[in-house]
Design a protein around this motif. Sequence first.
Motif, PDB file in Angstrom:
ATOM      1  N   ARG A 297       0.874  -1.198   0.000  1.00  0.00           N
ATOM      2  CA  ARG A 297       0.000   0.000   0.000  1.00  0.00           C
ATOM      3  C   ARG A 297       0.900   1.233   0.000  1.00  0.00           C
ATOM      4  O   ARG A 297       1.725   1.395   0.907  1.00  0.00           O
ATOM      5  CB  ARG A 297      -0.863  -0.032   1.267  1.00  0.00           C
TER       6      ARG A 297
ATOM      7  N   HIS B   7       2.414  -2.668   5.411  1.00  0.00           N
ATOM      8  CA  HIS B   7       1.884  -2.663   4.035  1.00  0.00           C
ATOM      9  C   HIS B   7       2.732  -1.763   3.136  1.00  0.00           C
ATOM     10  O   HIS B   7       2.930  -2.049   1.971  1.00  0.00           O
ATOM     11  CB  HIS B   7       0.436  -2.161   4.010  1.00  0.00           C
TER      12      HIS B   7
ATOM     13  N   ASP C 222      -3.483  -8.575   3.700  1.00  0.00           N
ATOM     14  CA  ASP C 222      -4.801  -8.783   4.301  1.00  0.00           C
ATOM     15  C   ASP C 222      -5.474  -9.901   3.529  1.00  0.00           C
ATOM     16  O   ASP C 222      -5.677  -9.774   2.310  1.00  0.00           O
ATOM     17  CB  ASP C 222      -5.650  -7.506   4.208  1.00  0.00           C
TER      18      ASP C 222
ATOM     19  N   GLU D 216      -6.428  -7.558  14.252  1.00  0.00           N
ATOM     20  CA  GLU D 216      -7.089  -7.860  12.967  1.00  0.00           C
ATOM     21  C   GLU D 216      -6.798  -9.293  12.528  1.00  0.00           C
ATOM     22  O   GLU D 216      -5.665  -9.599  12.164  1.00  0.00           O
ATOM     23  CB  GLU D 216      -6.590  -6.884  11.880  1.00  0.00           C
TER      24      GLU D 216
ATOM     25  N   TRP E 164      -7.362 -10.695   9.819  1.00  0.00           N
ATOM     26  CA  TRP E 164      -7.038 -10.796   8.392  1.00  0.00           C
ATOM     27  C   TRP E 164      -5.652 -10.260   8.044  1.00  0.00           C
ATOM     28  O   TRP E 164      -5.185 -10.459   6.936  1.00  0.00           O
ATOM     29  CB  TRP E 164      -8.077 -10.028   7.566  1.00  0.00           C
ATOM     30  N   HIS E 165      -5.013  -9.535   8.975  1.00  0.00           N
ATOM     31  CA  HIS E 165      -3.734  -8.859   8.665  1.00  0.00           C
ATOM     32  C   HIS E 165      -2.535  -9.682   9.127  1.00  0.00           C
ATOM     33  O   HIS E 165      -2.426 -10.017  10.306  1.00  0.00           O
ATOM     34  CB  HIS E 165      -3.706  -7.476   9.314  1.00  0.00           C
TER      35      HIS E 165
HETATM   36 ZN   LIG Z   1      -3.510  -4.970   6.875  1.00  0.00          ZN
END
Ligand SMILES: [Zn+2]
Length: 180
Positions: free
Chosen positions: A64, A93, A100, A158, A160-161
């Motif tokens: 990202r 990221h 994710d 999180e 998902w992370h």
């Molecule tokens: Zn993430």
Amino acid sequence: MELTTLDPTLQLDIRYATPHNFMGRPLYSQARAFLQRPAAEALVQVNAELKPLGYWLLVFDGYRPWRITKQMWDSTPPEKHEFVADPQLGSRHNRGCAVDVSLWDIAANREVPMPGDYDEMSFRSYPTYAGGTAEQREHRDLLRRLMEAHGFTVLPAEWWHFDFKGWQSYRIQDFPFDKL
Ligand SMILES: [Zn+2]
């Protein structure tokens, strides 16, 4: 390294390229996912181990650009800041070392239900959350087990992370996807 180049069976749902994300508007102009090569290759191994179990990996986000992390922080109320990276420090990221992910049910051709939704920003996002159904928790824990077996660590806030080992040795970057 673009993930689908390495393994076209990795499923993509790049939410930040759509308005279907916590910001409510597209942040990316392209629905693509990139990681540093060692992290990308580890992800492909996880995907290969999932296939005989009936799942593919579903990728929401990888590398990202830093400016997007800054936009997310600035648009998130302070009480929710545990769910977004501080741009002063940068995000894993931004180094191309965080991803994710969730599971995709191959037979049902849909995302596997988890105890909480991606980017939900509530206690249901914790990988230790004991609510939801037993089946949802089993799926979440299966994802975590396989990711951890391949060098990834889950974020405590999180499910998902996942961060990839050695992320410290990669620099924070701000290149858009079409400049990679
Ligand atoms: Zn993430």
